[in-house]
Enzyme design. Structure first.
Site, mmCIF file in Angstrom:
data_model
loop_
_atom_site.group_PDB
_atom_site.id
_atom_site.type_symbol
_atom_site.label_atom_id
_atom_site.label_comp_id
_atom_site.label_asym_id
_atom_site.label_seq_id
_atom_site.Cartn_x
_atom_site.Cartn_y
_atom_site.Cartn_z
ATOM 1 N N GLY A 48 0.776 -1.239 0.000
ATOM 2 C CA GLY A 48 0.000 0.000 0.000
ATOM 3 C C GLY A 48 0.803 1.282 0.000
ATOM 4 O O GLY A 48 0.386 2.293 -0.556
ATOM 5 N N ASP A 107 -5.346 2.443 10.692
ATOM 6 C CA ASP A 107 -6.755 2.253 11.044
ATOM 7 C C ASP A 107 -6.845 1.957 12.550
ATOM 8 O O ASP A 107 -6.979 2.862 13.364
ATOM 9 C CB ASP A 107 -7.318 1.132 10.179
ATOM 10 C CG ASP A 107 -8.822 0.978 10.313
ATOM 11 O OD1 ASP A 107 -9.416 1.677 11.151
ATOM 12 O OD2 ASP A 107 -9.411 0.168 9.581
HETATM 13 P P1 XMP Z 1 -4.456 -1.377 11.296
HETATM 14 O O1 XMP Z 1 -5.911 -1.568 11.606
HETATM 15 O O2 XMP Z 1 -3.593 -2.397 11.975
HETATM 16 O O3 XMP Z 1 -4.365 -1.727 9.766
HETATM 17 O O4 XMP Z 1 -3.997 0.036 11.546
HETATM 18 C C1 XMP Z 1 -3.851 -0.904 8.819
HETATM 19 C C2 XMP Z 1 -3.879 -1.656 7.527
HETATM 20 O O5 XMP Z 1 -5.232 -2.001 7.189
HETATM 21 C C3 XMP Z 1 -5.472 -1.793 5.824
HETATM 22 N N1 XMP Z 1 -6.551 -0.795 5.678
HETATM 23 C C4 XMP Z 1 -7.062 -0.372 4.520
HETATM 24 N N2 XMP Z 1 -6.754 -0.697 3.249
HETATM 25 N N3 XMP Z 1 -8.420 0.801 2.466
HETATM 26 C C5 XMP Z 1 -7.443 -0.109 2.222
HETATM 27 O O6 XMP Z 1 -7.169 -0.387 1.058
HETATM 28 C C6 XMP Z 1 -8.785 1.178 3.712
HETATM 29 O O7 XMP Z 1 -9.680 2.004 3.873
HETATM 30 C C7 XMP Z 1 -8.064 0.554 4.793
HETATM 31 N N4 XMP Z 1 -8.146 0.679 6.140
HETATM 32 C C8 XMP Z 1 -7.208 -0.161 6.644
HETATM 33 C C9 XMP Z 1 -4.157 -1.346 5.235
HETATM 34 O O8 XMP Z 1 -3.497 -2.464 4.690
HETATM 35 C C10 XMP Z 1 -3.361 -0.814 6.397
HETATM 36 O O9 XMP Z 1 -1.965 -0.948 6.236
#
Ligand code: XMP
Ligand code: MG
Length: 183
Positions: A48, A107
């Site tokens: 990403g 996130d």
């Molecule tokens: P956490 O929850 O551990 O995860 O902070 C972060 C990872 O979750 C994915 N992520 C997304 N990927 N659109 C995406 O394409 C989104 O809206 C989204 N929200 C979370 C992403 O891989 C990130 O590194």
């Protein structure tokens, strides 16, 4: 491209460009003195962060080196559990280096929190985080993120590196998906 799949544009291409210039100036100023010790090491989290990483690297006014890590977090498709597995580790030792983790989006913050602990144990000279996007939940957990591009609403976003089922990474802007795509 992807006609009808994108419901709305959340961050335009121009807004991304402007923000990267702003972040690069700030990071450049912050690391100006560290530069004498060694080149700043950008650690990108695959896949990403790739677009953000390459644009940021070219905007930064100081020499940087690039490293990549790939991790997978166990959990459901839409939320991570904080249990992380390394799919691809760094190619080099980061001991004594000034390290800046480059993230696409934070996130729950669980993935990043694990990554910070893991990299910290390798004894870098310094360790900070830059993320292009941050969702509201990330603010609740205690992960130190020095540089944030945009705080966005709690919606699933794609584009500029971010995917849904590996698609849409190549869009030059960040948008929300039409719910019909999930159906
Ligand atoms: P956490 O929850 O551990 O995860 O902070 C972060 C990872 O979750 C994915 N992520 C997304 N990927 N659109 C995406 O394409 C989104 O809206 C989204 N929200 C979370 C992403 O891989 C990130 O590194
Ligand atoms: Mg993804």
């Amino acid at each position: 491209m992807y006609d009808g799949d994108i419901a709305s544009t959340l961050v335009t291409e121009q807004a991304i460009r402007d923000k990267i210039a702003e972040l690069a100036a700030q990071i450049g100023a912050d690391y100006a003195s560290e530069q004498a010790e060694s080149d700043l090491l950008l650690v990108g989290v695959l896949k990403g962060a790739v677009m953000f990483m390459t644009d940021l690297a070219r905007a930064l006014p100081l020499p940087v080196q690039l490293e990549f890590m790939a991790v997978s977090s166990y959990g459901s498709a839409t939320s991570s559990s904080g249990v992380v597995r390394i799919l691809k580790d760094l190619d080099r030792d980061i001991a004594g280096r000034h390290v800046l983790i480059v993230e696409d989006i934070i996130d729950s913050g669980l993935t990043l929190s694990w990554l910070l602990k893991n990299l910290e144990s390798r004894q870098p000279a310094s360790l900070q985080v830059v993320t292009l996007l941050r969702k509201p939940d990330a603010v609740k957990v205690d992960v130190p993120v020095k540089y944030v591009g945009f705080d966005i609403p709690n919606e699933f976003v794609v584009g500029y590196g971010l995917d849904y089922a590996e698609r849409y990474r190549d869009l030059p802007f960040i948008g929300t998906l039409d719910p019909a795509v999930y159906a």
